[in-house]
Write an enzyme that holds these catalytic residues in place. Structure first.
Site, PDB file in Angstrom:
ATOM      1  N   LYS A  82      -4.645   6.691   5.649  1.00 31.07           N
ATOM      2  CA  LYS A  82      -5.283   5.840   6.665  1.00 31.07           C
ATOM      3  C   LYS A  82      -6.645   6.396   7.081  1.00 31.07           C
ATOM      4  CE  LYS A  82      -2.290   2.497   7.038  1.00 31.07           C
ATOM      5  NZ  LYS A  82      -2.588   1.248   6.291  1.00 31.07           N
TER       6      LYS A  82
ATOM      7  N   ARG B 142       5.155 -10.744   5.382  1.00 34.19           N
ATOM      8  CA  ARG B 142       5.754 -10.537   6.722  1.00 34.19           C
ATOM      9  C   ARG B 142       4.834  -9.673   7.583  1.00 34.19           C
ATOM     10  NH1 ARG B 142       8.442  -5.323   6.117  1.00 34.19           N
ATOM     11  NH2 ARG B 142       8.974  -4.913   3.957  1.00 34.19           N
TER      12      ARG B 142
ATOM     13  N   TYR C 281       0.677   9.413   4.892  1.00 34.86           N
ATOM     14  CA  TYR C 281       0.194   8.156   5.501  1.00 34.86           C
ATOM     15  C   TYR C 281      -1.074   8.393   6.325  1.00 34.86           C
ATOM     16  CZ  TYR C 281       0.742   3.796   8.282  1.00 34.86           C
ATOM     17  OH  TYR C 281       0.571   2.575   8.912  1.00 34.86           O
TER      18      TYR C 281
HETATM   19  P1  NAP Z   1       5.520  -4.306   6.876  1.00 39.62           P
HETATM   20  O1  NAP Z   1       6.219  -5.208   7.845  1.00 39.62           O
HETATM   21  O2  NAP Z   1       6.293  -3.201   6.251  1.00 39.62           O
HETATM   22  O3  NAP Z   1       4.820  -5.211   5.764  1.00 39.62           O
HETATM   23  C1  NAP Z   1       4.097  -4.631   4.709  1.00 39.62           C
HETATM   24  C2  NAP Z   1       4.068  -5.604   3.558  1.00 39.62           C
HETATM   25  O4  NAP Z   1       3.331  -4.994   2.476  1.00 39.62           O
HETATM   26  C3  NAP Z   1       5.471  -5.941   3.023  1.00 39.62           C
HETATM   27  O5  NAP Z   1       5.629  -7.327   2.871  1.00 39.62           O
HETATM   28  C4  NAP Z   1       5.488  -5.192   1.700  1.00 39.62           C
HETATM   29  O6  NAP Z   1       6.299  -5.788   0.700  1.00 39.62           O
HETATM   30  C5  NAP Z   1       4.032  -5.262   1.279  1.00 39.62           C
HETATM   31  N1  NAP Z   1       3.748  -4.306   0.234  1.00 39.62           N
HETATM   32  C6  NAP Z   1       4.170  -3.024   0.119  1.00 39.62           C
HETATM   33  N2  NAP Z   1       3.737  -2.461  -1.023  1.00 39.62           N
HETATM   34  C7  NAP Z   1       3.019  -3.409  -1.667  1.00 39.62           C
HETATM   35  C8  NAP Z   1       2.333  -3.447  -2.896  1.00 39.62           C
HETATM   36  N3  NAP Z   1       2.295  -2.375  -3.704  1.00 39.62           N
HETATM   37  N4  NAP Z   1       1.701  -4.592  -3.264  1.00 39.62           N
HETATM   38  C9  NAP Z   1       1.744  -5.684  -2.464  1.00 39.62           C
HETATM   39  N5  NAP Z   1       2.386  -5.709  -1.283  1.00 39.62           N
HETATM   40  C10 NAP Z   1       3.025  -4.592  -0.879  1.00 39.62           C
HETATM   41  O7  NAP Z   1       4.262  -3.574   7.577  1.00 39.62           O
HETATM   42  P2  NAP Z   1       3.378  -3.984   8.849  1.00 39.62           P
HETATM   43  O8  NAP Z   1       3.917  -3.260  10.016  1.00 39.62           O
HETATM   44  O9  NAP Z   1       3.164  -5.454   8.908  1.00 39.62           O
HETATM   45  O10 NAP Z   1       2.014  -3.221   8.462  1.00 39.62           O
HETATM   46  C11 NAP Z   1       0.945  -3.864   7.770  1.00 39.62           C
HETATM   47  C12 NAP Z   1      -0.199  -2.881   7.627  1.00 39.62           C
HETATM   48  O11 NAP Z   1      -0.591  -2.392   8.901  1.00 39.62           O
HETATM   49  C13 NAP Z   1       0.139  -1.649   6.781  1.00 39.62           C
HETATM   50  O12 NAP Z   1      -0.982  -1.259   6.038  1.00 39.62           O
HETATM   51  C14 NAP Z   1       0.457  -0.624   7.827  1.00 39.62           C
HETATM   52  O13 NAP Z   1       0.283   0.681   7.317  1.00 39.62           O
HETATM   53  C15 NAP Z   1      -0.535  -0.985   8.902  1.00 39.62           C
HETATM   54  N6  NAP Z   1      -0.155  -0.512  10.234  1.00 39.62           N
HETATM   55  C16 NAP Z   1       0.993  -0.917  10.836  1.00 39.62           C
HETATM   56  C17 NAP Z   1       1.308  -0.452  12.110  1.00 39.62           C
HETATM   57  C18 NAP Z   1       2.560  -0.852  12.839  1.00 39.62           C
HETATM   58  O14 NAP Z   1       2.793  -0.310  13.946  1.00 39.62           O
HETATM   59  N7  NAP Z   1       3.367  -1.753  12.328  1.00 39.62           N
HETATM   60  C19 NAP Z   1       0.450   0.431  12.766  1.00 39.62           C
HETATM   61  C20 NAP Z   1      -0.715   0.822  12.112  1.00 39.62           C
HETATM   62  C21 NAP Z   1      -1.022   0.339  10.857  1.00 39.62           C
HETATM   63  P3  NAP Z   1       7.840  -5.366   0.515  1.00 39.62           P
HETATM   64  O15 NAP Z   1       8.542  -5.942   1.688  1.00 39.62           O
HETATM   65  O16 NAP Z   1       8.242  -5.996  -0.775  1.00 39.62           O
HETATM   66  O17 NAP Z   1       7.865  -3.869   0.490  1.00 39.62           O
END
Ligand code: NAP
Length: 256
Positions: free
Chosen positions: A161, A19, A157
Site C-alpha cells: 500500500k 463486492r 500489505y
Molecule cells: P474485498 O471485499 O475483499 O474485495 C476485494 C475484491 O478484489 C474481491 O471481490 C476479490 O475477489 C477481488 N480480487 C482479489 N484478487 C484479485 C485479482 N487477482 N484479480 C481481480 N480481482 C481480485 O475488499 P474491500 O474491503 O472492498 O477492499 C477493496 C480495496 O480497498 C483493496 O485494495 C483493499 O486493500 C483496500 N482497502 C480496504 C480497506 C477496508 O477497511 N476494507 C481499508 C483500506 C484499503 P475474490 O472475492 O474472488 O477474492
C-alpha cells in the site's frame, strides 16, 4: 455518455468490483454517467454489481480477469474497448490480505500480496494508458490504505500500500502532460468482507470489532464503501484535473 470536451464515451474499469469498496465505486461511477467494466477474478461474481447498475439505468459489463496476470488484463482491456469503448478511467481496487507476523509470514504470502496490489495496478494502467493518452484525458485511482503507515501483522500489505503511493506519484508525473491524473485513496476501516476477515483472524466478533474501531476514529464511526465511492467520484470528475499525485486519507480523521 459523451464528454463535455467531445472526446467521446467515458468508460471506467474498476477492479475487484464484485463486492465491497469496488462494487460501491462501480455503482457510483455508473450513476455519474460512465460505462463501467466490473472486473473481478470470477466473472459470475460480478453479476450482482452489473445488475444493480443496469437496473438503475446504467451501463456495465462483467469481466473475469486476474489483475496479477498481464495477459489476462490485456484480454480484459481489449474486451472493454470492443464492448464499452476505450477506457479513460481506471480504478485499481482489487486486493487481498495474507496477514501474519513477519516471523511467521511465508514468501508465498509476501509475493501474493505484491502480485495483486502492485503488479495488478501496473498491469491495468500499462494496458489502458494508451487510450487515455489518445483521448488526452484520463483518471487513475489506486486504492492504498492507512496501513501504508504501518500496521502489525501486515508487513506485506503495508509495503504494497505504501508502494502504491509512490507508484501513484510517478504516474502523475509521467502522464500529466497527456491530461491524465493519478491519485491514491487511502481508506481507514471500511466495513466489508475484508475487515470481517480481519476480525475473524484476531478472534473478535465483527460487531464488537466495528464498535471498538469506531471508538478510536475521530468521527466515531467506521467507514462504508460509499464513503470511498464518493471520493472516487470527485477524483475522476473533469473538474478535478488539477488534483494529481495526491494520497487522500478517507479514514474519519487524520489517520486510522
Ligand atoms: P474485498 O471485499 O475483499 O474485495 C476485494 C475484491 O478484489 C474481491 O471481490 C476479490 O475477489 C477481488 N480480487 C482479489 N484478487 C484479485 C485479482 N487477482 N484479480 C481481480 N480481482 C481480485 O475488499 P474491500 O474491503 O472492498 O477492499 C477493496 C480495496 O480497498 C483493496 O485494495 C483493499 O486493500 C483496500 N482497502 C480496504 C480497506 C477496508 O477497511 N476494507 C481499508 C483500506 C484499503 P475474490 O472475492 O474472488 O477474492
Amino acid at each position: 455518455m459523451p464528454n463535455t470536451d467531445g472526446t467521446g464515451s467515458r468508460t471506467a474499469i474498476v477492479t475487484g468490483a464484485a463486492r465491497g469498496i469496488g462494487a460501491a465505486i462501480a455503482q457510483r461511477l455508473a450513476a455519474d454517467g460512465l460505462s463501467v467494466a466490473v472486473v473481478d477474478l470470477d466473472e459470475a461474481a460480478c453479476a450482482g454489481t452489473v445488475e444493480t447498475i443496469t437496473s438503475a439505468g446504467g451501463r456495465a459489463l462483467a469481466i473475469g480477469a486476474d489483475v496479477s496476470d498481464a495477459t489476462s488484463v490485456d484480454t480484459a482491456v481489449e474486451r472493454v474497448v470492443d464492448e464499452l469503448g476505450a477506457p479513460t478511467v481506471v480504478v485499481n481496487n482489487a486486493g487481498i490480505l495474507r496477514d501474519n507476523l513477519l516471523f511467521k509470514m511465508s514468501v508465498d504470502d509476501w509475493d501474493a500480496v505484491m502480485a495483486v496490489h502492485l503488479r495488478g495496478a501496473f498491469n491495468t494502467v500499462k494496458a489502458a494508458q494508451k487510450h487515455m493518452v489518445e483521448a488526452k484525458f484520463g483518471r487513475i485511482i489506486n486504492l492504498s490504505s492507512t496501513s501504508a503507515l504501518g500496521n502489525r501483522g501486515q508487513v506485506n500489505y503495508s509495503a504494497a500500500k505504501a508502494g502504491l503511493q509512490g507508484y501513484t506519484k510517478t504516474l502523475a508525473i509521467e502522464l500529466g502532460k497527456f491530461g491524465v491524473t493519478a491519485n491514491a485513496i487511502a481508506p481507514g476501516f471500511i466495513q466489508t468482507d475484508m475487515t470481517a476477515a480481519t476480525a475473524e483472524r484476531v478472534g473478535v466478533p465483527f460487531d464488537d470489532f466495528i464498535k471498538y474501531s469506531a471508538e478510536q476514529i475521530p468521527v466515531q464511526r467506521v467507514g462504508q464503501p460509499e464513503d470511498i465511492a464518493h471520493t472516487a467520484s470527485f477524483l475522476i470528475s473533469e473538474g478535478a484535473g488539477f488534483v494529481s499525485g495526491q494520497v487522500i486519507y478517507v479514514a474519519g480523521g487524520p489517520k486510522d
